[in-house]
Design a protein around this motif. Structure first.
Motif, PDB file in Angstrom:
ATOM      1  N   ASN A 136      -4.319   8.191   0.636  1.00 15.86           N
ATOM      2  CA  ASN A 136      -5.826   7.682   0.736  1.00 15.86           C
ATOM      3  C   ASN A 136      -6.520   7.884  -0.592  1.00 15.86           C
ATOM      4  O   ASN A 136      -7.737   7.172  -0.552  1.00 15.86           O
ATOM      5  CB  ASN A 136      -6.555   8.239   2.044  1.00 15.86           C
TER       6      ASN A 136
ATOM      7  N   LYS B 103       0.690  -1.194   0.075  1.00 16.73           N
ATOM      8  CA  LYS B 103      -0.092   0.035   0.063  1.00 16.73           C
ATOM      9  C   LYS B 103       0.863   1.311   0.012  1.00 16.73           C
ATOM     10  O   LYS B 103       0.706   2.234   0.754  1.00 16.73           O
ATOM     11  CB  LYS B 103      -0.909  -0.218   1.236  1.00 16.73           C
TER      12      LYS B 103
ATOM     13  N   TYR C 238      -4.450  -0.222 -12.197  1.00 14.26           N
ATOM     14  CA  TYR C 238      -4.625  -0.478 -10.694  1.00 14.26           C
ATOM     15  C   TYR C 238      -4.695   0.826  -9.904  1.00 14.26           C
ATOM     16  O   TYR C 238      -5.072   0.753  -8.815  1.00 14.26           O
ATOM     17  CB  TYR C 238      -3.604  -1.075 -10.262  1.00 14.26           C
ATOM     18  N   GLU C 239      -4.531   2.036 -10.588  1.00 13.93           N
ATOM     19  CA  GLU C 239      -4.883   3.354  -9.875  1.00 13.93           C
ATOM     20  C   GLU C 239      -4.012   3.512  -8.684  1.00 13.93           C
ATOM     21  O   GLU C 239      -4.454   4.114  -7.511  1.00 13.93           O
ATOM     22  CB  GLU C 239      -6.427   3.511  -9.613  1.00 13.93           C
ATOM     23  N   ASN C 240      -2.886   2.848  -8.543  1.00 13.01           N
ATOM     24  CA  ASN C 240      -1.890   2.980  -7.405  1.00 13.01           C
ATOM     25  C   ASN C 240      -0.728   4.126  -7.357  1.00 13.01           C
ATOM     26  O   ASN C 240       0.170   3.755  -6.586  1.00 13.01           O
ATOM     27  CB  ASN C 240      -1.157   1.531  -7.036  1.00 13.01           C
TER      28      ASN C 240
ATOM     29  N   ASP D  15      -4.973  -2.691  -4.758  1.00 14.25           N
ATOM     30  CA  ASP D  15      -5.859  -3.909  -4.700  1.00 14.25           C
ATOM     31  C   ASP D  15      -5.239  -5.048  -5.391  1.00 14.25           C
ATOM     32  O   ASP D  15      -4.931  -5.280  -6.242  1.00 14.25           O
ATOM     33  CB  ASP D  15      -7.086  -3.972  -5.763  1.00 14.25           C
TER      34      ASP D  15
ATOM     35  N   TYR E 186      -5.511   6.865  -3.524  1.00 15.47           N
ATOM     36  CA  TYR E 186      -4.773   5.657  -4.293  1.00 15.47           C
ATOM     37  C   TYR E 186      -5.273   4.264  -3.998  1.00 15.47           C
ATOM     38  O   TYR E 186      -6.034   4.220  -2.859  1.00 15.47           O
ATOM     39  CB  TYR E 186      -3.486   5.490  -4.402  1.00 15.47           C
ATOM     40  N   LYS E 187      -5.620   3.543  -4.893  1.00 17.63           N
ATOM     41  CA  LYS E 187      -6.257   1.927  -4.580  1.00 17.63           C
ATOM     42  C   LYS E 187      -5.035   1.078  -4.616  1.00 17.63           C
ATOM     43  O   LYS E 187      -4.075   1.235  -5.219  1.00 17.63           O
ATOM     44  CB  LYS E 187      -7.009   1.601  -5.696  1.00 17.63           C
TER      45      LYS E 187
END
Length: 288
Positions: free
Chosen positions: A264, A220, A238-240, A269, A266-267
């Motif tokens: 917070n 994360k 993934y938008e991270n 997964d 960002y994703k």
């Protein structure tokens, strides 16, 4: 010759064996030698090819014992014979230490509550040390601390990167920690990422995937990557993290500030990339 010696020791010259070669990019582009090996050994094999080197890829694709190639760049499966090639996103080992080790404690002490930016692995010309050095020079030293973890292959660096690395060593800015050797245990390497606030992966002329994507998702930690490559596509998927031109220092700084102050948004997964990887592995090897 080294491969030849290993194959003899393993005694795998059989038709019912599938051998996986994990790093085809290091092999010579010599069609005669490849054909001799193809004739000499009678087992089926596949392999992972990281970068787009047309001459080597076409030679390997022509060999009778090569069943397929695995690319870490999705576009290459369309560029070359798709019946013999597959795309697989790069995946990684994600275990980390339960307690801080000496190196982690040292970095934590040096960082003095500043945001930690991680860059690591085998550090050669693709790691973009020239851009990295400029960011370290220009960013707010009171807010950010950089850690450079991994052996620097100085002979592999281009001229600008060599100057940049020499400058870092000479001036040794107070906002960077350099560990110029490999971390022996992956758990220790992962723990350094886990204690960081962002991953810097603005690589130069790099079109392939990277295990930094799955490490970002697992721990994360938002990531900053360069444009026009598989990593850009992965981050969009993934938008991270964020994406920037590999030579854009101003926006690199702006986006590092953005991802470290807005984590917070960002994703992360990890299960998604894990499921995709497992599914692709099953699809690729189901017929063999």
């Amino acid at each position: 010759k080294t491969s030849d010696s290993i194959l003899k020791k393993l005694d795998i010259n059989q038709k019912d064996v599938l051998v996986i070669n994990m790093f085809l990019d290091i092999y010579a582009i010599d069609k005669k030698t490849w054909l001799e090996c193809d004739k000499k050994y009678n087992f089926s094999w596949c392999g992972i090819h990281f970068h787009d080197v047309k001459s080597r890829i076409e030679i390997i694709n022509s060999l009778k014992n090569n069943i397929f190639l695995i690319f870490l760049i999705k576009d290459l499966t369309d560029k070359y014979d798709i019946k013999k090639n597959h795309y697989l996103s790069e995946f990684t080992y994600i275990k980390k230490n339960e307690k801080q080790n000496i190196l982690e404690k040292k970095i934590k002490n040096y960082s003095r509550e500043r945001k930690i930016i991680f860059m690591g692995g085998a550090i050669g010309k693709r790691k973009n040390l020239s851009n990295w050095s400029k960011i370290i020079d220009q960013i707010d030293n009171d807010k950010y601390y950089f850690i450079q973890i991994g052996k620097v292959f100085f002979s592999d660096l281009d001229f600008e990167d060599k100057l940049a690395f020499k400058k870092i060593l000479k001036h040794h800015p107070k906002n960077i920690f350099i560990h110029n050797r490999f971390i022996k245990r992956e758990k220790d390497f992962n723990s350094l990422i886990n204690m960081s606030d962002a991953i810097y992966a603005v690589y130069k002329n790099f079109k392939s995937s990277s295990n930094m994507i799955s490490k970002s998702l697992s721990f994360k930690i938002p990531i900053l990557v360069s444009q026009r490559g598989q990593m850009e596509l992965d981050v969009k998927k993934y938008e991270n993290g964020e994406i920037v031109a590999e030579d854009d220092v101003t926006n690199s700084i702006r986006l590092l500030e953005k991802i470290t102050n807005n984590k917070n948004k960002y994703k992360f997964d990890y299960q998604k990339i894990n499921n995709i990887f497992e599914s692709r592995i099953k699809d690729i090897f189901s017929d063999y």
